[in-house]
Design a protein around this motif. Structure first.
Motif, short mmCIF file in Angstrom:
data_model
loop_
_atom_site.label_atom_id
_atom_site.label_comp_id
_atom_site.label_asym_id
_atom_site.label_seq_id
_atom_site.Cartn_x
_atom_site.Cartn_y
_atom_site.Cartn_z
N TYR A 85 0.83 -1.16 0.17
CA TYR A 85 -0.45 -0.02 -0.06
C TYR A 85 0.92 1.38 -0.07
CZ TYR A 85 -3.99 -3.03 1.07
OH TYR A 85 -4.52 -4.02 1.08
N GLY A 86 1.90 1.23 0.77
CA GLY A 86 2.67 2.19 0.47
C GLY A 86 3.09 2.18 -0.77
N SER A 87 4.12 1.45 -0.89
CA SER A 87 4.11 1.83 -2.53
C SER A 87 3.25 2.49 -3.79
CB SER A 87 5.53 0.38 -2.47
OG SER A 87 4.14 -0.66 -3.13
N ALA A 88 2.42 1.82 -3.69
CA ALA A 88 1.42 2.49 -4.77
C ALA A 88 0.91 3.54 -4.21
CB ALA A 88 -0.03 1.26 -3.76
N ALA A 89 0.93 3.87 -2.60
CA ALA A 89 0.51 5.23 -2.66
C ALA A 89 2.18 6.28 -2.84
CB ALA A 89 0.88 5.82 -0.96
N GLY A 90 3.26 5.90 -2.85
CA GLY A 90 4.54 6.52 -3.43
C GLY A 90 4.61 6.00 -5.00
N PHE A 91 3.66 5.52 -5.62
CA PHE A 91 3.21 5.78 -7.15
C PHE A 91 2.86 6.85 -7.40
CE2 PHE A 91 1.82 4.43 -10.80
CZ PHE A 91 2.30 4.01 -12.04
N VAL A 92 1.64 6.84 -7.08
CA VAL A 92 0.87 7.88 -7.39
C VAL A 92 1.36 9.35 -6.98
CG1 VAL A 92 -1.70 8.43 -6.16
CG2 VAL A 92 -1.81 6.36 -6.50
N VAL A 93 2.01 9.70 -5.70
CA VAL A 93 2.42 10.74 -5.41
C VAL A 93 3.67 10.82 -6.58
CG1 VAL A 93 3.54 12.05 -4.00
CG2 VAL A 93 2.41 10.80 -2.95
N GLY A 94 4.18 10.22 -7.08
CA GLY A 94 5.46 10.35 -8.06
C GLY A 94 4.16 10.62 -9.22
N LEU A 95 3.36 9.86 -9.78
CA LEU A 95 2.48 9.99 -10.88
C LEU A 95 1.86 11.87 -10.76
CD1 LEU A 95 1.02 10.10 -13.61
CD2 LEU A 95 -0.82 8.84 -12.30
N GLY A 96 1.71 12.43 -10.07
CA GLY A 96 1.26 13.86 -9.59
C GLY A 96 2.96 14.30 -9.38
N GLY A 123 12.25 14.31 -10.94
CA GLY A 123 12.08 13.05 -9.38
C GLY A 123 10.88 12.30 -9.14
N GLY A 124 9.28 12.76 -9.76
CA GLY A 124 8.32 12.43 -10.15
C GLY A 124 8.67 10.74 -10.11
N GLY A 131 8.73 3.25 -6.61
CA GLY A 131 7.54 2.61 -6.14
C GLY A 131 6.18 1.28 -5.97
N ALA A 132 7.02 1.35 -7.86
CA ALA A 132 6.37 0.21 -8.84
C ALA A 132 7.58 -0.81 -8.55
CB ALA A 132 6.41 0.19 -10.33
N VAL A 133 8.69 -0.84 -8.43
CA VAL A 133 9.42 -2.36 -8.17
C VAL A 133 9.45 -2.13 -6.47
CG1 VAL A 133 12.24 -2.49 -7.49
CG2 VAL A 133 11.29 -1.73 -9.95
N PHE A 134 9.90 -1.08 -5.46
CA PHE A 134 9.12 -1.68 -4.00
C PHE A 134 8.00 -2.90 -3.96
CE2 PHE A 134 8.32 -0.66 0.44
CZ PHE A 134 9.31 -1.63 0.52
N GLY A 135 7.27 -2.44 -4.64
CA GLY A 135 5.39 -2.89 -4.84
C GLY A 135 5.43 -4.31 -4.76
#
Length: 134
Positions: free
Chosen positions: A43-54, A70-71, A78-82
């Protein structure tokens, strides 16, 4: 080295017997803490992915390349970690601890493509050897 089919069946029977005899102890051994940590990581990595997309989109909108880069890096991390965390989720429970019912396992295919092709080739060779050619 993977277990044979017979060994896996015996292990499944022992796990079912353990759940039937002492479900509280069996659920404690199941590793629910590890599952919870792994799910949080996913879930944290998914959140990181969404923040990176933003950040990527914001950097493109504001014409700030370093924010976009940076995003993108955050999305990639986030994707790799998830994905690696998702693969680590333990799938050991063959019986649902709440109901005691067996959990349906995914059926495995008959091996890789190369293995199936080898089996077909050997089968054809055996058929030709017995005189049952084309």
């Amino acid at each position: 080295m993977p277990l044979s089919d017979h060994e896996q069946r015996l292990l499944e029977q022992m796990e079912r017997a353990l759940y039937a005899e002492d479900p509280k102890f069996a659920s404690a051994l199941e590793g629910t803490g590890l599952r919870t940590r792994t799910r949080r990581a996913v879930y944290g990595s998914a959140a990181g992915f969404v923040v990176g997309l933003g950040l990527l989109m914001g950097g493109l909108f504001l014409h700030q390349q370093w924010v976009s880069v940076g995003g993108f890096v955050l999305m990639l991390a986030g994707a790799v970690f998830g994905v690696t965390a998702w693969r680590r989720i333990p799938r050991l429970a063959l019986v649902d601890p709440r109901t005691g019912a067996p959990v349906a396992k995914r059926r495995k295919r008959g091996g890789s493509l190369v293995d199936r092709m080898e089996q077909r080739w050997q089968h054809r060779q055996e058929q030709q050897g017995r005189g049952g050619g084309f």
